[in-house]
Design a protein around this motif. Structure first.
Motif, PDB file in Angstrom:
ATOM      1  N   TYR A   1      37.961  11.526  49.363  1.00 17.25           N
ATOM      2  CA  TYR A   1      38.362  11.489  50.771  1.00 17.25           C
ATOM      3  C   TYR A   1      39.844  11.853  50.857  1.00 17.25           C
ATOM      4  O   TYR A   1      40.712  11.084  50.466  1.00 17.25           O
ATOM      5  CB  TYR A   1      38.121  10.084  51.348  1.00 17.25           C
ATOM      6  CG  TYR A   1      38.382   9.973  52.832  1.00 17.25           C
ATOM      7  CD1 TYR A   1      37.509  10.533  53.757  1.00 17.25           C
ATOM      8  CD2 TYR A   1      39.495   9.295  53.305  1.00 17.25           C
ATOM      9  CE1 TYR A   1      37.739  10.423  55.109  1.00 17.25           C
ATOM     10  CE2 TYR A   1      39.731   9.175  54.662  1.00 17.25           C
ATOM     11  CZ  TYR A   1      38.855   9.744  55.558  1.00 17.25           C
ATOM     12  OH  TYR A   1      39.100   9.634  56.905  1.00 17.25           O
ATOM     13  N   ARG A   2      40.135  13.037  51.351  1.00 13.13           N
ATOM     14  CA  ARG A   2      41.489  13.588  51.273  1.00 13.13           C
ATOM     15  C   ARG A   2      42.436  13.012  52.314  1.00 13.13           C
ATOM     16  O   ARG A   2      43.658  13.114  52.157  1.00 13.13           O
ATOM     17  CB  ARG A   2      41.432  15.114  51.434  1.00 13.13           C
ATOM     18  CG  ARG A   2      40.632  15.807  50.333  1.00 13.13           C
ATOM     19  CD  ARG A   2      41.169  15.467  48.970  1.00 13.13           C
ATOM     20  NE  ARG A   2      40.401  16.073  47.892  1.00 13.13           N
ATOM     21  CZ  ARG A   2      40.649  15.860  46.606  1.00 13.13           C
ATOM     22  NH1 ARG A   2      41.624  15.031  46.258  1.00 13.13           N
ATOM     23  NH2 ARG A   2      39.903  16.429  45.678  1.00 13.13           N
ATOM     24  N   ARG A   3      41.910  12.414  53.357  1.00 12.12           N
ATOM     25  CA  ARG A   3      42.785  11.850  54.377  1.00 12.12           C
ATOM     26  C   ARG A   3      43.284  10.471  53.946  1.00 12.12           C
ATOM     27  O   ARG A   3      42.613   9.763  53.184  1.00 12.12           O
ATOM     28  CB  ARG A   3      42.059  11.755  55.719  1.00 12.12           C
ATOM     29  CG  ARG A   3      41.690  13.107  56.303  1.00 12.12           C
ATOM     30  CD  ARG A   3      41.030  12.936  57.653  1.00 12.12           C
ATOM     31  NE  ARG A   3      40.693  14.207  58.240  1.00 12.12           N
ATOM     32  CZ  ARG A   3      41.520  14.932  58.978  1.00 12.12           C
ATOM     33  NH1 ARG A   3      42.746  14.476  59.228  1.00 12.12           N
ATOM     34  NH2 ARG A   3      41.153  16.089  59.480  1.00 12.12           N
ATOM     35  N   ARG A   4      44.439  10.088  54.460  1.00 11.11           N
ATOM     36  CA  ARG A   4      45.001   8.789  54.111  1.00 11.11           C
ATOM     37  C   ARG A   4      44.385   7.707  54.985  1.00 11.11           C
ATOM     38  O   ARG A   4      44.487   7.747  56.202  1.00 11.11           O
ATOM     39  CB  ARG A   4      46.518   8.803  54.303  1.00 11.11           C
ATOM     40  CG  ARG A   4      47.190   7.498  53.911  1.00 11.11           C
ATOM     41  CD  ARG A   4      48.667   7.545  54.214  1.00 11.11           C
ATOM     42  NE  ARG A   4      49.296   6.260  53.934  1.00 11.11           N
ATOM     43  CZ  ARG A   4      50.556   5.978  54.217  1.00 11.11           C
ATOM     44  NH1 ARG A   4      51.322   6.896  54.798  1.00 11.11           N
ATOM     45  NH2 ARG A   4      51.044   4.797  53.927  1.00 11.11           N
ATOM     46  N   PRO A   5      43.731   6.695  54.387  1.00 12.81           N
ATOM     47  CA  PRO A   5      43.138   5.626  55.196  1.00 12.81           C
ATOM     48  C   PRO A   5      44.144   4.507  55.451  1.00 12.81           C
ATOM     49  O   PRO A   5      45.170   4.390  54.780  1.00 12.81           O
ATOM     50  CB  PRO A   5      41.988   5.142  54.318  1.00 12.81           C
ATOM     51  CG  PRO A   5      42.505   5.330  52.923  1.00 12.81           C
ATOM     52  CD  PRO A   5      43.398   6.558  52.954  1.00 12.81           C
ATOM     53  N   LEU A   6      43.816   3.673  56.420  1.00 12.85           N
ATOM     54  CA  LEU A   6      44.585   2.460  56.676  1.00 12.85           C
ATOM     55  C   LEU A   6      43.874   1.320  55.961  1.00 12.85           C
ATOM     56  O   LEU A   6      42.741   0.978  56.295  1.00 12.85           O
ATOM     57  CB  LEU A   6      44.671   2.186  58.181  1.00 12.85           C
ATOM     58  CG  LEU A   6      45.353   0.874  58.588  1.00 12.85           C
ATOM     59  CD1 LEU A   6      46.802   0.863  58.140  1.00 12.85           C
ATOM     60  CD2 LEU A   6      45.259   0.662  60.088  1.00 12.85           C
ATOM     61  N   HIS A   7      44.533   0.745  54.964  1.00  8.67           N
ATOM     62  CA  HIS A   7      43.906  -0.269  54.120  1.00  8.67           C
ATOM     63  C   HIS A   7      44.430  -1.644  54.511  1.00  8.67           C
ATOM     64  O   HIS A   7      45.630  -1.896  54.447  1.00  8.67           O
ATOM     65  CB  HIS A   7      44.217   0.012  52.647  1.00  8.67           C
ATOM     66  CG  HIS A   7      43.146  -0.466  51.726  1.00  8.67           C
ATOM     67  ND1 HIS A   7      42.637   0.293  50.699  1.00  8.67           N
ATOM     68  CD2 HIS A   7      42.463  -1.630  51.685  1.00  8.67           C
ATOM     69  CE1 HIS A   7      41.708  -0.381  50.062  1.00  8.67           C
ATOM     70  NE2 HIS A   7      41.587  -1.559  50.639  1.00  8.67           N
ATOM     71  N   ILE A   8      43.527  -2.526  54.902  1.00 12.67           N
ATOM     72  CA  ILE A   8      43.876  -3.902  55.280  1.00 12.67           C
ATOM     73  C   ILE A   8      43.159  -4.841  54.325  1.00 12.67           C
ATOM     74  O   ILE A   8      41.924  -4.847  54.255  1.00 12.67           O
ATOM     75  CB  ILE A   8      43.477  -4.202  56.737  1.00 12.67           C
ATOM     76  CG1 ILE A   8      44.245  -3.287  57.697  1.00 12.67           C
ATOM     77  CG2 ILE A   8      43.753  -5.656  57.081  1.00 12.67           C
ATOM     78  CD1 ILE A   8      43.841  -3.433  59.145  1.00 12.67           C
ATOM     79  N   SER A   9      43.926  -5.621  53.580  1.00 12.36           N
ATOM     80  CA  SER A   9      43.364  -6.568  52.624  1.00 12.36           C
ATOM     81  C   SER A   9      43.878  -7.960  52.941  1.00 12.36           C
ATOM     82  O   SER A   9      45.074  -8.164  53.151  1.00 12.36           O
ATOM     83  CB  SER A   9      43.745  -6.180  51.188  1.00 12.36           C
ATOM     84  OG  SER A   9      43.260  -7.132  50.269  1.00 12.36           O
ATOM     85  N   LEU A  10      42.958  -8.924  52.973  1.00 13.92           N
ATOM     86  CA  LEU A  10      43.308 -10.299  53.314  1.00 13.92           C
ATOM     87  C   LEU A  10      43.086 -11.245  52.145  1.00 13.92           C
ATOM     88  O   LEU A  10      42.911 -12.446  52.326  1.00 13.92           O
ATOM     89  CB  LEU A  10      42.476 -10.767  54.512  1.00 13.92           C
ATOM     90  CG  LEU A  10      42.685  -9.939  55.781  1.00 13.92           C
ATOM     91  CD1 LEU A  10      41.597 -10.233  56.781  1.00 13.92           C
ATOM     92  CD2 LEU A  10      44.036 -10.220  56.387  1.00 13.92           C
ATOM     93  N   ALA A  11      43.108 -10.739  50.921  1.00 16.48           N
ATOM     94  CA  ALA A  11      42.839 -11.568  49.747  1.00 16.48           C
ATOM     95  C   ALA A  11      43.902 -12.632  49.558  1.00 16.48           C
ATOM     96  O   ALA A  11      43.622 -13.740  49.096  1.00 16.48           O
ATOM     97  CB  ALA A  11      42.749 -10.695  48.500  1.00 16.48           C
ATOM     98  N   THR A  12      45.156 -12.329  49.887  1.00 14.05           N
ATOM     99  CA  THR A  12      46.232 -13.282  49.658  1.00 14.05           C
ATOM    100  C   THR A  12      46.218 -14.434  50.643  1.00 14.05           C
ATOM    101  O   THR A  12      46.962 -15.405  50.469  1.00 14.05           O
ATOM    102  CB  THR A  12      47.592 -12.568  49.767  1.00 14.05           C
ATOM    103  OG1 THR A  12      47.688 -11.932  51.050  1.00 14.05           O
ATOM    104  CG2 THR A  12      47.728 -11.528  48.686  1.00 14.05           C
TER     105      THR A  12
END
Length: 320
Positions: free
Chosen positions: A88-99
């Motif tokens: 996937y060549r486009r830049r995604p918005l990554h949201i992680s709530l593990a912390t």
């Protein structure tokens, strides 16, 4: 002559040292990789590309806006996402709530919905370049660059022009300042034109900045006035205009949300689905925005899951 020879020899020695350091780092890192394995998600999980093909199909489908990648903890959902991002060549918005996951299940340490939504909003807005969101109410520290130097020069020239005009205000009032209206009077006309442009640009700047102001509250002794949205429990709904403005000003098409299922709060999923609908229905967003959720299988019952997601990809863990 000895000075130049010593300088050249030092340059050669530095280059040889850099090459030796690079070779040492390359081969030592290879040896270390054979001895140790990190616990971070890998991009080699989906070797056959089955999950990547399914994600590509879902993203290209105009009827799909909410995608679920479901599987038990440790099944490799994050690794599948990393493998998919290679294609996937486009830049995604990554949201992680593990912390934000509490260490145990005691009620005292449960994370509130506002804390979760605040984290989502922060990762969304603060992950973008501040220059792309000039009207945002969430201000960030910006490093001055060449543009700041040009702005300071422009302000200095503007102040000088206004000072020059004020010194000649009597001539401007009686009209002698503009005579003769030819190139012989180019200095006076130039100062006047630049001062007018500077004042207009200054008023326009404050007018634009006023868009980012918000009324927090007015207190008059025993009377307190607050905006209606102040009582809303959802932070995402309260800052919905910021979220829509974010997608209008950026080029993100895919939002990846991980570890949201650990909080066992389905209301947040409902809020995010509503936001997805509002963003895609907004006339200022000229593209499809899709949310990709990585969550466990039992987060929703079958009927709720099929209503919430338009496309579901189950992950089958493989025991090696």
């Amino acid at each position: 002559m000895k000075k130049y020879t010593a300088s050249f020899a030092g340059w050669i020695a530095q280059r040889l040292y850099n090459i030796g350091s690079w070779l040492e780092k390359k081969y030592s890192s290879t040896d270390l990789q054979e001895k140790f394995v990190d616990l971070a998600p890998t991009d080699k999980a989906d070797k056959d590309g089955i999950y990547s093909d399914a994600l590509i199909f879902a993203i290209k489908n105009p009827n799909v806006f909410n995608i679920a990648l479901t599987g038990p903890y440790g099944s490799g959902k994050s690794s599948i996402i990393q493998a998919f991002l290679k294609t996937y060549r486009r830049r995604p918005l990554h949201i992680s709530l593990a912390t934000f996951v509490p260490e145990n299940n005691s009620e005292e340490e449960n994370v509130s919905r506002q804390e979760i939504e605040r984290s989502i909003l922060q990762q969304m807005l603060y992950g973008a370049d501040a220059n792309k969101l000039p009207l945002s109410r969430f201000k960030r520290i910006q490093s001055p660059g060449v543009g700041a130097l040009l702005k300071s020069l422009y302000i200095t020239l503007g102040v000088i022009s206004i000072w020059y005009i004020m010194e000649r205000r009597e001539d401007i009032i009686n009209g002698s300042y503009f005579t003769p209206p030819v190139l012989d009077n180019i200095v006076d006309l130039g100062f006047f034109s630049f001062a007018v442009i500077f004042l207009w640009a200054l008023l326009h700047y404050f007018y634009i900045k006023s868009f980012g102001l918000s009324l927090k509250g007015i207190s008059l002794k025993n009377v307190e006035i607050k905006p209606a949205c102040d009582d809303e429990t959802s932070i995402l709904n309260r800052h919905l205009d910021e979220i829509i403005y974010f997608f209008q000003s950026t080029n993100y098409e895919l939002v990846i949300i991980e570890d949201l299922d650990r909080f066992n709060n389905s209301d947040i999923f409902v809020t995010l689905r509503e936001i997805n609908c509002l963003v895609n229905a907004n006339a200022g967003v000229k593209r499809h925005i899709r949310f990709l959720y990585a969550l466990r299988d039992d987060m929703f019952i079958n009927t709720e899951r099929t209503k919430f997601f338009e496309f579901i990809i189950p992950v089958i863990p493989i025991i090696m």
